[in-house]
Design a protein around this motif. Structure first.
Motif, mmCIF file in Angstrom:
data_model
loop_
_atom_site.group_PDB
_atom_site.id
_atom_site.type_symbol
_atom_site.label_atom_id
_atom_site.label_comp_id
_atom_site.label_asym_id
_atom_site.label_seq_id
_atom_site.Cartn_x
_atom_site.Cartn_y
_atom_site.Cartn_z
ATOM 1 N N LEU A 261 107.059 47.715 71.495
ATOM 2 C CA LEU A 261 105.610 47.501 71.507
ATOM 3 C C LEU A 261 104.968 48.310 72.631
ATOM 4 O O LEU A 261 103.864 48.851 72.478
ATOM 5 C CB LEU A 261 105.289 46.017 71.680
ATOM 6 N N ALA A 262 105.663 48.408 73.761
ATOM 7 C CA ALA A 262 105.123 49.155 74.904
ATOM 8 C C ALA A 262 104.953 50.635 74.563
ATOM 9 O O ALA A 262 103.925 51.247 74.890
ATOM 10 C CB ALA A 262 106.020 48.985 76.126
ATOM 11 N N VAL A 263 105.934 51.227 73.883
ATOM 12 C CA VAL A 263 105.809 52.657 73.565
ATOM 13 C C VAL A 263 104.781 52.882 72.456
ATOM 14 O O VAL A 263 104.116 53.930 72.427
ATOM 15 C CB VAL A 263 107.165 53.310 73.195
ATOM 16 N N MET A 264 104.633 51.918 71.558
ATOM 17 C CA MET A 264 103.577 52.037 70.553
ATOM 18 C C MET A 264 102.210 52.006 71.232
ATOM 19 O O MET A 264 101.297 52.750 70.872
ATOM 20 C CB MET A 264 103.693 50.907 69.524
ATOM 21 N N ALA A 265 102.083 51.142 72.244
ATOM 22 C CA ALA A 265 100.834 51.076 73.001
ATOM 23 C C ALA A 265 100.623 52.355 73.796
ATOM 24 O O ALA A 265 99.486 52.822 73.953
ATOM 25 C CB ALA A 265 100.846 49.860 73.927
ATOM 26 N N TYR A 266 101.706 52.940 74.295
ATOM 27 C CA TYR A 266 101.608 54.214 75.017
ATOM 28 C C TYR A 266 101.053 55.293 74.090
ATOM 29 O O TYR A 266 100.250 56.130 74.499
ATOM 30 C CB TYR A 266 102.985 54.618 75.541
ATOM 31 N N ASN A 267 101.464 55.250 72.830
ATOM 32 C CA ASN A 267 101.026 56.257 71.865
ATOM 33 C C ASN A 267 99.623 55.990 71.330
ATOM 34 O O ASN A 267 98.804 56.905 71.226
ATOM 35 C CB ASN A 267 102.023 56.318 70.704
#
Length: 401
Positions: free
Chosen positions: A191-197
């Motif tokens: 979820l964190a990397v999706m939010a980063y993107n």
């Protein structure tokens, strides 16, 4: 019993013979010399000079140890992305490329922040681990920040200086941002990397629309997001699998088995150019410039990425030949600088004290510990300037009596 008695008697006979001839053998002298050598070594690790290099396999091991999902999830990967990133192990193993020391720097920063090392794969996806990467649509640097995101996360951007192209500034900002996202989404790295993107607010809205929360959400089931965002997680999964499978490839592991510089941020002195600072510290100016594309002139207070300088002092030129260790370097034929007065040049003899190379040590740190020059140490051990020191190697050195 008779055979045992004979063995004991034979052993006693050998012992007596050895004692009788001790003066004719160098064993006792060698033992006392080794003991004296060991007692001279500092016992407190904090008193040792900092390591300037490490083995590439240590970087790889640190990355693997820091993964939130240490085992490859085959179902979450696609042949398309595995094929696209199949070159990643070769990039890390390429001695002409700075990808491995840069990867090590990012892994170190993430582990220091107690973050999953899956995040160290983001620069592979974003920039191919190239600090100077630019996208025609605006993003730039290792982490491909757009200007707005960079400013929001305190990356300096001003006339003549784009901090997105600084591996130090951008990595510091990326780690801060990822730490915020990691906490915001209950420690779920996907979820964190999706939010980063896509931005944290889009992920929060998607969670609400799907009736989910960070504790029970599945990244692939979040509604209403761009295919690019779903693919982002798939790419990182694929990369993690490619690197895991690289452990079974002897050629890749052999390519990683080399000493590379430990990179860290250094503050550039006021009114000093990067070229001048590199030369003062016996670093290759062209290579340091490649690591720091943001800096094109003098700028006060700038943090630059460069190898660790042993003891924080200026390193002699010989040190960086060993520390950088990118490609074998032809030895300079110029006469060696004069060694300290207390050092005896004994390259032709077989005598001398011994030092066993430990993890992370380089010729520079060993020579500095015993007050001799790197060139003297290498010459005394019949080593070329391009030699790689490996843990367990025994080196000889000698001081004046």
């Amino acid at each position: 019993m008779k055979r045992a008695s004979l063995c004991v008697a034979f052993g006693l006979l050998l012992g007596a013979s050895a004692a009788a001839s001790a003066q004719s053998l160098p064993v006792a002298a060698g033992l006392s010399q080794n003991l004296a050598s060991a007692s001279a070594l500092p016992l407190d690790p904090a008193s040792l000079p900092p390591a300037t290099t490490r083995n590439g396999r240590e970087i790889f091991a640190s990355f693997r140890e820091g993964l939130a999902a240490p085992q490859c999830d085959a179902e979450a990967t696609s042949p398309r992305w595995r094929k696209q990133f199949a070159h990643a192990p070769s990039r890390l193993g390429n001695v002409e490329d700075d990808a491995l020391p840069l990867f090590g720097y990012v892994v170190d920063e993430l582990r220091a922040a107690n973050l999953p090392t899956e995040f160290a794969l983001i620069p592979f996806v974003e920039s191919g681990y190239r600090p100077g990467a630019r996208n025609a649509s605006g993003p730039a640097g290792l982490w491909q920040f757009i200007a707005t995101t960079a400013r929001n996360h305190r990356v300096p951007m001003e006339s003549g200086y784009d901090g997105r192209l600084s591996a130090v500034d951008s990595t510091r900002a990326a780690v801060r941002y990822l730490k915020t996202l990691h906490g915001m989404f209950a420690g779920d790295w996907q979820l964190a990397v999706m939010a980063y993107n896509a931005g944290e607010y889009r992920i929060l809205q998607s969670l609400r629309r799907g009736g989910m929360n960070a504790q029970n959400a599945k990244a692939a089931e979040l509604p209403g997001l761009s295919p690019i965002t779903y693919a982002y997680v798939e790419k990182l999964h694929a990369l993690a699998c490619v690197l895991e499978q690289a452990e079974t490839r002897p050629d890749v592991m052999a390519a990683l088995d080399r000493q590379v510089p430990i990179l860290k941020g250094h503050t550039l002195p006021a009114n000093t150019t990067l070229t001048a600072w590199s030369s003062q510290n016996a670093l290759d100016p062209a290579r340091i410039a490649k690591l720091n594309p943001a800096l094109t002139g003098a700028r006060n207070g700038t943090r630059v990425l460069a190898p660790v300088l042993a003891g924080g002092a200026i390193e002699p030129a010989e040190a960086m030949v060993v520390a950088m260790d990118a490609t074998p370097t032809t030895r300079n034929d110029k006469p060696a600088a004069a060694a300290p007065a207390r050092v005896v040049a004994t390259a032709a003899t077989g005598n001398g004290r011994r030092h066993t190379v430990r993890n992370g040590e380089s010729a520079w740190t060993i020579a500095r510990r015993y007050g001799i020059s790197v060139k003297t140490l290498l010459s005394f051990n019949n080593l070329d300037a391009s030699a790689v020191l490996r843990p367990g190697m025994v080196l000889r050195y000698e001081e004046a009596r």
